[in-house]
Write an enzyme that holds these catalytic residues in place. Structure first.
Site, PDB file in Angstrom:
ATOM      1  CG  PHE A 138      -1.870   1.221   1.158  1.00 27.05           C
ATOM      2  CD1 PHE A 138      -3.015   1.177   0.371  1.00 27.05           C
ATOM      3  CD2 PHE A 138      -1.575   2.392   1.840  1.00 27.05           C
ATOM      4  CE1 PHE A 138      -3.863   2.278   0.275  1.00 27.05           C
ATOM      5  CE2 PHE A 138      -2.415   3.503   1.746  1.00 27.05           C
ATOM      6  CZ  PHE A 138      -3.558   3.436   0.972  1.00 27.05           C
ATOM      7  CG  ASP A 223       5.515   3.432   1.884  1.00 24.83           C
ATOM      8  OD1 ASP A 223       5.553   4.025   2.978  1.00 24.83           O
ATOM      9  OD2 ASP A 223       4.498   3.364   1.172  1.00 24.83           O
ATOM     10  CE  LYS A 252      -0.926   5.723   7.749  1.00 25.67           C
ATOM     11  NZ  LYS A 252      -0.635   4.916   6.576  1.00 25.67           N
TER      12      LYS A 252
HETATM   13  C1  LIG Z   1      -0.910   5.213   5.145  1.00 27.64           C
HETATM   14  C2  LIG Z   1       0.122   4.808   4.170  1.00 27.64           C
HETATM   15  C3  LIG Z   1       0.364   5.551   2.993  1.00 27.64           C
HETATM   16  C4  LIG Z   1      -0.491   6.712   2.596  1.00 27.64           C
HETATM   17  O1  LIG Z   1      -0.413   7.776   3.466  1.00 27.64           O
HETATM   18  P1  LIG Z   1      -1.489   8.976   3.358  1.00 27.64           P
HETATM   19  O2  LIG Z   1      -0.986   9.954   4.372  1.00 27.64           O
HETATM   20  O3  LIG Z   1      -2.820   8.398   3.691  1.00 27.64           O
HETATM   21  O4  LIG Z   1      -1.425   9.490   1.978  1.00 27.64           O
HETATM   22  C5  LIG Z   1       1.414   5.165   2.188  1.00 27.64           C
HETATM   23  N1  LIG Z   1       2.176   4.103   2.493  1.00 27.64           N
HETATM   24  C6  LIG Z   1       1.967   3.364   3.601  1.00 27.64           C
HETATM   25  C7  LIG Z   1       2.858   2.213   3.896  1.00 27.64           C
HETATM   26  C8  LIG Z   1       0.924   3.680   4.464  1.00 27.64           C
HETATM   27  O5  LIG Z   1       0.681   2.918   5.532  1.00 27.64           O
END
Ligand SMILES: *Cc1c(COP(=O)(O)O)cnc(C)c1O
Length: 397
Positions: A138, A223, A252
């Site tokens: 994701f 990521d 986050k």
């Molecule tokens: C939450 C998340 C995103 C997206 O972040 P947003 O602030 O909602 O755009 C991207 N990568 C990972 C691994 C995430 O958990």
């Protein structure tokens, strides 16, 4: 307003993009939150890995209040002191050299994709644009990050998608080796997949991925939007693996609850961006970066990374014990305080049963209960959560 009033007004005026529980949170303190009707919950969702310091940490609250009276916003046409200080903190505590600030995880990943393409055009060749990502990954909801996300359910209905992404199964080195082609420029992955069901990369696997990237001259992008910043029991998840990626994305937990994202890179890679190549009006603004300096400072000064490792271990032991009592629990897994419990059935009813008893948890990928408490959670709070979960599981058995 009551839970019901807020919900009814929301149904009338807010776009229907979230499957929401039928109450509104109005106050938070540490690991506890309260809804509009005064019900209290122990919060093991934590804004989905945002509230790593707990709710309304005094150092963050004071930094935001102070900065709001000094300067809330100014353009990146000028230098911004808290932005510079937050970049210094991130660089001095990682193996990266430079930071770009934005406002969310998706934006951080967009920046990483653009930087990888730009670097590849400069150093690898005009046709090197493809990024290999993982199944069950994701990376966000913008068109490029949605395409990087290796899950069709998020892409359905939004074609045509941008070109230049290719997917392989996670933790499968052979599949990755086979997927590398003449157009590949980078590999992008989460060391621990969050939304995909709390899937932890193997140590040998990530070292193998790193070796493949070095051998083929590919950039390695981690990521760490969810698994970074202490969540896994190290400040950055890559530090578990003995490999250093070229680019790391964060968001986050970075602002202690205030929206902020960051994309960090090693020197030679970062240098591919020149003035005009990338920008964000709000990225790195004084308010968000002052919150970031306070949040990261508190995380480091208060030993939260060690607590995440130790209490995370305790949480996993406690729920593994619970799991052994129910044949519908498939597996407990995770790293630090990013913990998942996979069921052989839908997790939704467990989430509801916990909520009715005063514990907020979440279910991801359909059948994986996910636990994301604050990193300063105590063993007593873990015991309370586990007792509630035990009752909820018992009920459904
Ligand atoms: C939450 C998340 C995103 C997206 O972040 P947003 O602030 O909602 O755009 C991207 N990568 C990972 C691994 C995430 O958990």
């Amino acid at each position: 307003m009551s839970n019901h009033e807020i919900m009814e007004l929301g149904k009338k005026y807010v776009m229907n993009t979230y499957g929401r529980l039928p109450f509104a949170l109005v106050r938070g303190q540490g690991a506890r939150v309260w809804d509009a009707d005064g019900n209290q919950y122990l919060d093991f969702v934590g804004g989905l890995a945002v509230n790593s310091l707990g709710h309304c940490h005094p150092r963050v609250a004071e930094a935001v209040a102070r900065q709001a009276k000094e300067l809330i916003h100014c353009s990146n046409l000028y230098w911004i002191e808290p932005q510079v200080r937050l970049a210094q903190l991130l660089v001095e505590n990682s193996d990266m050299d430079k930071v770009f600030f934005c406002n969310s995880g998706a934006e951080a990943n967009e920046g990483a994709i653009k930087l990888a393409r730009k670097y590849a055009k400069l150093h690898l060749g005009e046709n090197r644009f493809e990024i290999i990502t993982m199944r069950l990954s994701f990376h966000g909801r913008t068109l490029a990050t949605l395409t990087a996300t290796g899950q069709e359910k998020f892409q359905k209905g939004f074609t045509p998608l941008p070109e230049g992404f290719r997917y392989v199964p996670f933790n499968d080195l052979e599949a990755l080796a086979e997927a590398i082609g003449p157009n590949t420029c980078a590999v992008m992955l989460e060391p621990v997949q969050g939304e995909g069901g709390v899937n932890v990369a193997g140590v040998e696997y990530l070292q193998g991925v790193n070796d493949l990237c070095r051998r083929h001259g590919l950039l390695l992008i981690f990521d760490e939007v969810q698994c970074g910043l202490g969540r896994t029991g190290k400040l950055f998840a890559y530090q578990h693996y003995g490999v250093v990626p070229d680019i790391i994305t964060l968001a986050k937990a970075l602002g202690g609850g205030v929206p902020i994202g960051a994309m960090m890179a090693t020197g030679a890679v970062a240098a591919a961006f020149q003035p005009g190549d990338h920008a964000s009006t709000f990225g790195g603004n004084p308010l968000a970066t002052a919150a970031g300096v306070a949040a990261l400072g508190a995380m480091l000064d208060e030993g939260l990374v060690d607590n995440a490792r130790e209490v995370g271990q305790y949480l996993r032991e406690r729920i593994t014990e619970l799991a052994s009592r129910h044949d519908f629990v498939k597996e407990v897994r995770g790293l630090g305080l990013l913990v998942g419990m996979e069921l052989f059935r839908e997790g939704g009813p467990v989430v509801t049963a916990c909520q009715q008893r005063g514990l907020l948890i979440n279910c991801t990928n359909g059948n994986v209960l996910r636990f994301l408490p604050p990193l300063n959670i105590s063993r007593e709070d873990v015991d309370e959560a586990v007792a509630i979960l035990a009752e909820a599981l018992q009920d459904l058995a």
